[in-house]
Design an enzyme around this catalytic site. Structure first.
Site, PDB file in Angstrom:
ATOM      1  CE1 TYR A 143      34.378  52.599  56.709  1.00 13.92           C
ATOM      2  CE2 TYR A 143      35.244  54.829  56.551  1.00 13.92           C
ATOM      3  CZ  TYR A 143      34.502  53.803  56.025  1.00 13.92           C
ATOM      4  OH  TYR A 143      33.876  53.956  54.822  1.00 13.92           O
ATOM      5  NE  ARG A 150      35.936  49.448  51.210  1.00 11.95           N
ATOM      6  CZ  ARG A 150      34.889  50.191  51.566  1.00 11.95           C
ATOM      7  NH1 ARG A 150      33.688  49.619  51.673  1.00 11.95           N
ATOM      8  NH2 ARG A 150      35.017  51.471  51.858  1.00 11.95           N
ATOM      9  CE1 TYR A 203      33.547  61.727  50.149  1.00 12.89           C
ATOM     10  CE2 TYR A 203      33.961  60.278  52.002  1.00 12.89           C
ATOM     11  CZ  TYR A 203      33.080  60.985  51.217  1.00 12.89           C
ATOM     12  OH  TYR A 203      31.741  60.951  51.500  1.00 12.89           O
ATOM     13  NE  ARG A 216      28.595  59.597  47.811  1.00 12.84           N
ATOM     14  CZ  ARG A 216      29.172  59.784  48.986  1.00 12.84           C
ATOM     15  NH1 ARG A 216      28.767  59.095  50.038  1.00 12.84           N
ATOM     16  NH2 ARG A 216      30.158  60.638  49.112  1.00 12.84           N
ATOM     17  CD  GLU A 329      26.127  54.876  56.821  1.00 12.73           C
ATOM     18  OE1 GLU A 329      26.300  53.870  56.103  1.00 12.73           O
ATOM     19  OE2 GLU A 329      27.042  55.425  57.458  1.00 12.73           O
TER      20      GLU A 329
END
Length: 341
Positions: A143, A150, A203, A216, A329
């Protein structure tokens, strides 16, 4: 009446061809089953197939429709469809020892297609990452490897963080990486953060060399409507600030996820983003619930049924989440007044 094509979606059985809806055309589909692949169907539209179904969980097809006659095509290994207002792009990446360079190149090709076809506003993305918490050939978590590529692609797409759309990054039951994005031409995407959570793009480095590139939620306001719009809720987990909470307790994690979404779509949180109206959990539709451990399904399903209500159109998938301590999730959308069935 709106003069722009209207975008809608629904969940359909995986077996068979999507049934036509009066006055609407299929723009694109995503098949959540046992197989992987990307192709234009005999009906002409692109379909991305992702291996995400398993016994006891759901297999289904997500069908995106429009009121305008779509144009379909392929370029640089991508499949796309557009209707004059909305562009749907899907792509795949084969399993690789290290993903970041290929992820960057593939996503840059998708962003170039978005630009060349004249749909400058990406408002929703889904990223499906096989073996998401496994390690690549260099010992990095897959990930984080994906996120790094990305992020580099997004750096070429726009300046700052205001262009980052709602997104989901989730595991699959196969290998390789697949993605889908939706962009618009004249609509007004308004990206929203959650006051309970650190924006993902802020983050700290403990989560990888590059932070995740998403908001979000995103409210897509129609170009020809003064108010309203569909609110797309990103994949949401049991994270407060930037930290996982309630490790090992799926019931409490599910509760935090639902609380996070409730806060995200609430009137005060949307007002902080300059938006007008708020929503409740029971307003959510087309909800996908990703459950890491098969044995946790009953607990998660019971709480979601209670919180979301009978109209949510909820499906459940048994796949890994993007951190090894996250057990569930949830994503969904709140349809705007222009969204009718």
């Amino acid at each position: 009446m709106s003069q722009h094509p209207g975008l809608q979606a629904y969940f359909a059985p995986l077996d068979g061809t999507p049934q036509p809806v009066l006055g609407r055309h299929v723009l694109a589909t995503v098949a959540f089953g046992e197989h992987s692949g990307l192709a234009l169907t005999p009906q002409g539209h692109p379909e991305l197939a992702i291996p995400m179904s398993s016994p006891g969980f759901d297999a289904f097809r997500e069908v995106w429709t429009t009121t305008a006659e779509p144009v379909f095509g392929t370029r640089d290994g991508l499949a796309f469809a557009h209707d004059g207002e909305h562009l749907f792009v899907s792509g795949t990446i084969d399993p690789l020892p290290v993903y970041a360079p290929t992820v960057r190149a593939t996503y840059e090709a998708a962003f170039a297609l978005v630009s060349d076809l004249g749909y400058p506003h990406i408002f929703r993305m889904w990223n499906f990452v096989g073996d998401i918490i496994g390690t690549n050939a260099e010992g990095m978590e897959i990930y984080r490897d994906f996120v790094a590529g990305r992020a580099e692609a997004f750096a070429s797409y726009g300046d700052g963080t205001g262009h980052m759309p709602a997104a989901t990054g989730i595991g699959t039951r196969g290998e390789g990486i697949s993605f889908t994005l939706i962009a618009c031409r004249d609509g007004r995407p308004r990206h929203v953060e959650n006051q309970r959570q650190t924006p993902a793009y802020h983050y700290p480095e403990q989560y990888g060399p590059k932070p995740p590139s998403f908001a979000r939620a995103t409210l897509l306001e129609p170009a020809d409507a003064p108010t309203g719009g569909t609110l797309f809720v990103s994949g949401t987990a049991s994270i407060l600030g930037h930290e996982t909470v309630h490790r090992g307790d799926v019931a409490r994690q599910t509760e935090v996820v639902l609380e996070n979404i409730a806060e995200l779509i609430s009137g005060p949180n949307l007002a902080a983003a300059g938006l007008r109206s708020g929503h409740e959990l029971k307003d959510l539709r087309l909800v996908k619930v990703y459950v890491r451990h098969e044995e946790d399904l009953a607990v998660v399903r019971a709480r979601c049924r209670e919180a979301l209500g009978p109209d949510a159109e909820t499906v459940y998938l048994n796949v890994a989440v993007c951190r090894d301590d996250l057990l569930v999730e949830i994503e969904g959308l709140v349809p705007g007044p222009e969204w009718t069935r």
